[in-house]
Structure formats: structure tokens, C-alpha cells
Design a protein around this motif. Structure first.
Motif, PDB file in Angstrom:
ATOM      1  N   ARG A   3       0.823  -1.218   0.000  1.00 46.95           N
ATOM      2  CA  ARG A   3       0.000   0.000   0.000  1.00 46.95           C
ATOM      3  C   ARG A   3       0.848   1.256   0.000  1.00 46.95           C
ATOM      4  NH1 ARG A   3      -1.531   0.629   6.267  1.00 46.95           N
ATOM      5  NH2 ARG A   3       0.342  -0.426   6.951  1.00 46.95           N
ATOM      6  N   LEU A   4       2.106   1.161   0.374  1.00 45.81           N
ATOM      7  CA  LEU A   4       3.011   2.309   0.352  1.00 45.81           C
ATOM      8  C   LEU A   4       3.882   2.345  -0.901  1.00 45.81           C
ATOM      9  CD1 LEU A   4       4.173   2.290   4.068  1.00 45.81           C
ATOM     10  CD2 LEU A   4       2.418   3.712   3.020  1.00 45.81           C
ATOM     11  N   SER A   5       3.608   1.460  -1.851  1.00 41.75           N
ATOM     12  CA  SER A   5       4.445   1.379  -3.051  1.00 41.75           C
ATOM     13  C   SER A   5       4.347   2.623  -3.923  1.00 41.75           C
ATOM     14  CB  SER A   5       4.087   0.139  -3.853  1.00 41.75           C
ATOM     15  OG  SER A   5       2.745   0.201  -4.274  1.00 41.75           O
ATOM     16  N   PHE A   6       3.299   3.418  -3.767  1.00 46.46           N
ATOM     17  CA  PHE A   6       3.185   4.645  -4.545  1.00 46.46           C
ATOM     18  C   PHE A   6       4.258   5.658  -4.145  1.00 46.46           C
ATOM     19  CE2 PHE A   6       0.861   5.646  -0.739  1.00 46.46           C
ATOM     20  CZ  PHE A   6       1.119   6.993  -0.522  1.00 46.46           C
ATOM     21  N   LEU A   7       4.858   5.481  -2.982  1.00 45.14           N
ATOM     22  CA  LEU A   7       5.900   6.403  -2.534  1.00 45.14           C
ATOM     23  C   LEU A   7       7.210   6.207  -3.290  1.00 45.14           C
ATOM     24  CD1 LEU A   7       5.394   6.345   1.323  1.00 45.14           C
ATOM     25  CD2 LEU A   7       4.803   8.168  -0.259  1.00 45.14           C
ATOM     26  N   LEU A   8       7.475   5.008  -3.767  1.00 44.17           N
ATOM     27  CA  LEU A   8       8.732   4.723  -4.457  1.00 44.17           C
ATOM     28  C   LEU A   8       8.949   5.614  -5.684  1.00 44.17           C
ATOM     29  CD1 LEU A   8      11.248   2.951  -4.382  1.00 44.17           C
ATOM     30  CD2 LEU A   8       9.996   1.282  -5.742  1.00 44.17           C
ATOM     31  N   PRO A   9       7.995   5.717  -6.620  1.00 46.66           N
ATOM     32  CA  PRO A   9       8.242   6.603  -7.763  1.00 46.66           C
ATOM     33  C   PRO A   9       8.299   8.071  -7.372  1.00 46.66           C
ATOM     34  CG  PRO A   9       6.071   5.596  -7.932  1.00 46.66           C
ATOM     35  CD  PRO A   9       6.763   4.954  -6.784  1.00 46.66           C
ATOM     36  N   ILE A  10       7.548   8.460  -6.356  1.00 44.07           N
ATOM     37  CA  ILE A  10       7.583   9.859  -5.910  1.00 44.07           C
ATOM     38  C   ILE A  10       8.961  10.199  -5.355  1.00 44.07           C
ATOM     39  CG2 ILE A  10       6.653  11.487  -4.210  1.00 44.07           C
ATOM     40  CD1 ILE A  10       3.956  10.033  -4.545  1.00 44.07           C
ATOM     41  N   MET A  12      11.815   8.578  -5.957  1.00 48.44           N
ATOM     42  CA  MET A  12      12.816   8.493  -7.019  1.00 48.44           C
ATOM     43  C   MET A  12      12.756   9.708  -7.947  1.00 48.44           C
ATOM     44  SD  MET A  12      12.834   4.445  -7.935  1.00 48.44           S
ATOM     45  CE  MET A  12      14.181   4.565  -9.096  1.00 48.44           C
ATOM     46  N   CYS A  13      11.551  10.182  -8.261  1.00 53.13           N
ATOM     47  CA  CYS A  13      11.419  11.380  -9.104  1.00 53.13           C
ATOM     48  C   CYS A  13      11.927  12.618  -8.370  1.00 53.13           C
ATOM     49  CB  CYS A  13       9.967  11.573  -9.530  1.00 53.13           C
ATOM     50  SG  CYS A  13       9.448  10.458 -10.847  1.00 53.13           S
ATOM     51  N   ALA A  14      11.713  12.693  -7.059  1.00 54.05           N
ATOM     52  CA  ALA A  14      12.219  13.826  -6.283  1.00 54.05           C
ATOM     53  C   ALA A  14      13.745  13.841  -6.275  1.00 54.05           C
ATOM     54  CB  ALA A  14      11.675  13.775  -4.855  1.00 54.05           C
ATOM     55  N   ILE A  15      14.345  12.676  -6.135  1.00 48.39           N
ATOM     56  CA  ILE A  15      15.809  12.589  -6.171  1.00 48.39           C
ATOM     57  C   ILE A  15      16.321  12.970  -7.559  1.00 48.39           C
ATOM     58  CG2 ILE A  15      17.757  10.985  -6.053  1.00 48.39           C
ATOM     59  CD1 ILE A  15      16.160   9.504  -3.841  1.00 48.39           C
ATOM     60  N   TRP A  16      15.652  12.512  -8.595  1.00 46.45           N
ATOM     61  CA  TRP A  16      16.060  12.858  -9.958  1.00 46.45           C
ATOM     62  C   TRP A  16      15.925  14.359 -10.196  1.00 46.45           C
ATOM     63  CZ3 TRP A  16      19.071  11.516 -13.561  1.00 46.45           C
ATOM     64  CH2 TRP A  16      18.890  11.918 -14.873  1.00 46.45           C
ATOM     65  N   TRP A  17      14.834  14.945  -9.738  1.00 48.53           N
ATOM     66  CA  TRP A  17      14.623  16.387  -9.883  1.00 48.53           C
ATOM     67  C   TRP A  17      15.720  17.153  -9.140  1.00 48.53           C
ATOM     68  CZ3 TRP A  17      13.407  19.946  -5.984  1.00 48.53           C
ATOM     69  CH2 TRP A  17      13.134  21.232  -6.438  1.00 48.53           C
ATOM     70  N   TRP A  18      16.060  16.719  -7.930  1.00 48.02           N
ATOM     71  CA  TRP A  18      17.132  17.348  -7.151  1.00 48.02           C
ATOM     72  C   TRP A  18      18.458  17.255  -7.903  1.00 48.02           C
ATOM     73  CZ3 TRP A  18      21.457  14.957  -4.924  1.00 48.02           C
ATOM     74  CH2 TRP A  18      22.208  15.768  -4.098  1.00 48.02           C
ATOM     75  N   PHE A  19      18.772  16.113  -8.478  1.00 47.94           N
ATOM     76  CA  PHE A  19      19.998  15.924  -9.251  1.00 47.94           C
ATOM     77  C   PHE A  19      20.037  16.875 -10.445  1.00 47.94           C
ATOM     78  CE2 PHE A  19      22.144  13.920 -12.851  1.00 47.94           C
ATOM     79  CZ  PHE A  19      23.418  13.745 -12.324  1.00 47.94           C
ATOM     80  N   LYS A  28      12.897  19.690 -18.763  1.00 47.38           N
ATOM     81  CA  LYS A  28      12.701  19.182 -20.120  1.00 47.38           C
ATOM     82  C   LYS A  28      13.870  18.294 -20.542  1.00 47.38           C
ATOM     83  CE  LYS A  28      11.548  20.611 -24.772  1.00 47.38           C
ATOM     84  NZ  LYS A  28      11.346  21.737 -25.685  1.00 47.38           N
ATOM     85  N   GLU A  29      15.072  18.660 -20.149  1.00 52.57           N
ATOM     86  CA  GLU A  29      16.243  17.853 -20.482  1.00 52.57           C
ATOM     87  C   GLU A  29      16.248  16.529 -19.712  1.00 52.57           C
ATOM     88  OE1 GLU A  29      19.599  21.194 -21.548  1.00 52.57           O
ATOM     89  OE2 GLU A  29      19.152  20.794 -19.439  1.00 52.57           O
ATOM     90  N   GLY A  30      15.627  16.491 -18.561  1.00 52.85           N
ATOM     91  CA  GLY A  30      15.596  15.280 -17.748  1.00 52.85           C
ATOM     92  C   GLY A  30      14.335  14.465 -17.901  1.00 52.85           C
ATOM     93  N   LEU A  31      13.513  14.811 -18.886  1.00 53.59           N
ATOM     94  CA  LEU A  31      12.236  14.130 -19.072  1.00 53.59           C
ATOM     95  C   LEU A  31      12.409  12.632 -19.317  1.00 53.59           C
ATOM     96  CD1 LEU A  31       9.175  14.374 -19.327  1.00 53.59           C
ATOM     97  CD2 LEU A  31       9.504  14.818 -21.761  1.00 53.59           C
ATOM     98  N   ARG A  32      13.426  12.266 -20.071  1.00 50.25           N
ATOM     99  CA  ARG A  32      13.652  10.848 -20.349  1.00 50.25           C
ATOM    100  C   ARG A  32      13.924  10.071 -19.062  1.00 50.25           C
ATOM    101  NH1 ARG A  32      17.683   8.393 -24.939  1.00 50.25           N
ATOM    102  NH2 ARG A  32      16.884   6.282 -24.803  1.00 50.25           N
ATOM    103  N   GLY A  33      14.638  10.666 -18.123  1.00 52.03           N
ATOM    104  CA  GLY A  33      14.889  10.022 -16.843  1.00 52.03           C
ATOM    105  C   GLY A  33      13.613   9.793 -16.060  1.00 52.03           C
ATOM    106  N   PHE A  34      12.715  10.786 -16.092  1.00 48.27           N
ATOM    107  CA  PHE A  34      11.424  10.620 -15.416  1.00 48.27           C
ATOM    108  C   PHE A  34      10.637   9.478 -16.040  1.00 48.27           C
ATOM    109  CE2 PHE A  34      12.134  15.138 -14.207  1.00 48.27           C
ATOM    110  CZ  PHE A  34      12.014  14.979 -12.842  1.00 48.27           C
TER     111      PHE A  34
END
Length: 58
Positions: A3-10, A12-19, A28-34
Motif C-alpha cells: 500500500r506504500l508502493s506509490f511512494l517509491l516513484p515519488i 525516485m522522481c524527487a531525487i532525480w529532480w534534485w539531481f 525538459k532535459e531530464g524528461l527521459r529520466g522521469f
């Protein structure tokens, strides 16, 4: 736990956005990573859901 599995993509996307912002890239340049993050998490969550139905011993 599933039930908490929805947190995993959130998370991971937050870490990617921070990077991306720390390295000076635009979203826009990081869209493929998302897209890779969403696809990876969809496969992982789908696998766990299927395993729940397969191993349901009722």
C-alpha cells in the motif's frame, strides 16, 4: 507494504529532480529520466501485485 508502493516513484522522481537542478539541467532535459523511473516502478509494482494474486492461499 504494497500500500506504500506509490511512494517509491515519488521519492525516485524527487531525487532525480534534485539531481537535475543541482547540475543545472532543466526538467525538459531530464524528461527521459522521469519516463524511465515511471516505467521501472510500474514494472516493479506490477510484479508485486501479480505475486500477491498468485500466492493468495485462500
Amino acid at each position: 507494504m504494497i500500500r506504500l508502493s506509490f511512494l517509491l516513484p515519488i521519492i525516485m522522481c524527487a531525487i532525480w529532480w534534485w539531481f537535475l537542478t543541482n547540475r543545472g539541467y532543466t526538467l525538459k532535459e531530464g524528461l527521459r529520466g522521469f519516463l524511465f523511473i515511471i516505467a521501472f516502478n510500474t514494472i516493479i509494482i506490477g510484479f508485486f501485485v501479480i505475486m500477491l494474486f498468485v500466492t493468495n492461499n485462500q
